[in-house]
Write an enzyme that holds these catalytic residues in place. Structure first.
Site, PDB file in Angstrom:
ATOM      1  N   HIS A  62       0.761  -1.117   0.070  1.00  0.00           N
ATOM      2  CA  HIS A  62       0.001   0.070   0.225  1.00  0.00           C
ATOM      3  C   HIS A  62       0.956   1.205   0.245  1.00  0.00           C
ATOM      4  O   HIS A  62       1.507   1.581   0.958  1.00  0.00           O
ATOM      5  CB  HIS A  62      -0.778   0.303   1.295  1.00  0.00           C
ATOM      6  CG  HIS A  62      -1.817  -1.129   1.184  1.00  0.00           C
ATOM      7  ND1 HIS A  62      -3.047  -0.985   1.110  1.00  0.00           N
ATOM      8  CD2 HIS A  62      -1.654  -2.421   1.467  1.00  0.00           C
ATOM      9  CE1 HIS A  62      -3.707  -1.842   1.362  1.00  0.00           C
ATOM     10  NE2 HIS A  62      -2.955  -2.900   1.455  1.00  0.00           N
ATOM     11  N   ALA A 114      -9.198  -6.622  -1.568  1.00  0.00           N
ATOM     12  CA  ALA A 114      -8.701  -8.010  -1.892  1.00  0.00           C
ATOM     13  C   ALA A 114      -9.388  -8.929  -0.994  1.00  0.00           C
ATOM     14  O   ALA A 114      -9.688  -8.612   0.282  1.00  0.00           O
ATOM     15  CB  ALA A 114      -7.163  -8.068  -1.844  1.00  0.00           C
ATOM     16  N   MET A 212     -10.170  -7.897   5.385  1.00  0.00           N
ATOM     17  CA  MET A 212     -10.044  -6.965   6.453  1.00  0.00           C
ATOM     18  C   MET A 212     -10.320  -5.682   6.236  1.00  0.00           C
ATOM     19  O   MET A 212      -9.556  -4.481   6.972  1.00  0.00           O
ATOM     20  CB  MET A 212      -8.604  -7.177   6.770  1.00  0.00           C
ATOM     21  CG  MET A 212      -8.321  -8.633   6.939  1.00  0.00           C
ATOM     22  SD  MET A 212      -6.445  -8.795   6.922  1.00  0.00           S
ATOM     23  CE  MET A 212      -6.267 -10.661   6.731  1.00  0.00           C
ATOM     24  N   SER A 213     -11.305  -5.063   5.481  1.00  0.00           N
ATOM     25  CA  SER A 213     -11.369  -3.792   5.081  1.00  0.00           C
ATOM     26  C   SER A 213     -12.865  -3.436   4.727  1.00  0.00           C
ATOM     27  O   SER A 213     -13.615  -4.043   5.247  1.00  0.00           O
ATOM     28  CB  SER A 213     -10.497  -3.162   4.043  1.00  0.00           C
ATOM     29  OG  SER A 213     -10.826  -3.835   2.798  1.00  0.00           O
TER      30      SER A 213
HETATM   31  N1  HPA Z   1      -9.108 -13.410   4.412  1.00  0.00           N
HETATM   32  C1  HPA Z   1      -8.776 -12.121   4.744  1.00  0.00           C
HETATM   33  N2  HPA Z   1      -8.500 -11.196   4.172  1.00  0.00           N
HETATM   34  C2  HPA Z   1      -8.302 -11.647   3.007  1.00  0.00           C
HETATM   35  C3  HPA Z   1      -8.108 -12.661   2.268  1.00  0.00           C
HETATM   36  C4  HPA Z   1      -8.458 -13.680   3.103  1.00  0.00           C
HETATM   37  O1  HPA Z   1      -8.518 -14.841   2.749  1.00  0.00           O
HETATM   38  N3  HPA Z   1      -7.422 -12.586   1.247  1.00  0.00           N
HETATM   39  C5  HPA Z   1      -7.419 -11.319   0.743  1.00  0.00           C
HETATM   40  N4  HPA Z   1      -7.871 -10.535   1.842  1.00  0.00           N
END
Ligand code: HPA
Length: 274
Positions: A62, A114, A212-213
């Site tokens: 990032h 992602a 996670m976002s």
């Molecule tokens: N889990 C949580 N956050 C993510 C993942 C995952 O498998 N892949 C990319 N971000």
């Protein structure tokens, strides 16, 4: 004046002094999805470090900068790099840029990330339009005194992800020959990936992807009346779905492989978003 409001105004005034064209669309770019900014023309870039009151990103993959300019014929402000709760920020810091974008006049926001695929019909490299989210494990972005200039104390989240915009991204996907999946995004605090048992739990709860976002930012955007389009790049199948280990390098590699289709889709959505 309320402390947070005066900080937002200060930050907004600084940004407006650098970006003179009125922005129409905000874009938050997830892990590895930053290269979209290469498509922005007549770019103005501002390092997060130079923006008053902005936190600074720390996570690998990032870069922290605001990139403004023209994309698909529209004036956009893209956040290359976002603030994650797992980095140690308070959730109010995580969502601060969304408040600033709104204050700068942006009413439409594309939030990307992602994510790990939970729905077994997904595969790494898929793009998913977010139809809804599960944020029960996310610290609330709206905790604390409500600032009524922002929005309601108890905002409705029934239509957080604009349905017409989901149809638009599907139409754009069809035009470009890119299949767009649909699904529910679940928030996990991270930074560790989930356990297989947690993924089974999320699946029972109705999640199709996990990351996670996004959830705090979307709650904030909806609170302030913004129209939201959420896009997940499925970078890996979540823990326990396939018999494989998870790591950040794989996530970044898939994001890189998907880059060109992701960029084309987002650019065309921006162009056609009314
Ligand atoms: N889990 C949580 N956050 C993510 C993942 C995952 O498998 N892949 C990319 N971000």
């Amino acid at each position: 004046m309320n402390d947070i409001l005066s900080k937002i105004n200060e930050t907004c005034a600084f940004i407006k002094s650098r970006i003179t064209e009125k922005p129409q669309i905000g874009i938050i770019l997830g892990s590895g999805l930053g290269p979209l900014v290469e498509r922005i023309e007549k770019k103005i870039e501002i390092d997060y470090r130079d923006i008053p009151n902005f936190p600074v990103t720390t996570v690998e993959g990032h870069a922290g900068k605001l990139v403004s300019g023209s994309l698909g014929g529209k004036q956009v402000v893209a956040m290359k790099g976002r603030f994650h709760y797992y980095e140690g920020y308070d959730v109010s810091q995580v969502v601060f840029p969304v408040r600033v974008l709104k204050q700068a006049g942006i009413d439409n926001i594309i939030v990307t990330n992602a994510a790990g695929g939970i729905n077994s019909s997904f595969k790494a490299g898929d793009l998913m339009a977010i139809t809804d989210h599960i944020g029960l494990f996310a610290p609330s972005a709206l905790r604390g005194a409500n600032v009524k200039e922002f929005g309601a104390r108890f905002p409705d989240m029934s239509n957080a992800y604009d349905k017409e915009s989901i149809k638009l991204i599907e139409k754009v996907g069809a035009q470009l020959g890119v299949q767009i999946k649909r699904g529910v995004y679940a928030f996990a605090q991270g930074p560790m990936y989930e356990t297989p048992a947690e993924i089974r739990t999320l699946k029972i709860m109705g999640a199709d992807a996990v990351g996670m976002s996004t959830v705090p930012e979307v709650i904030t955007a909806v609170h302030s009346g913004m129209r939201v389009l959420g896009i997940s790049c499925i970078t890996n199948m979540a823990a326990g779905i396939l018999n494989q280990e998870l790591n950040h390098e794989e996530v970044m590699k898939t994001a890189k492989d998907v880059e060109s289709k992701f960029v084309s889709v987002v650019e065309k959505v921006v162009e056609q978003w009314k």
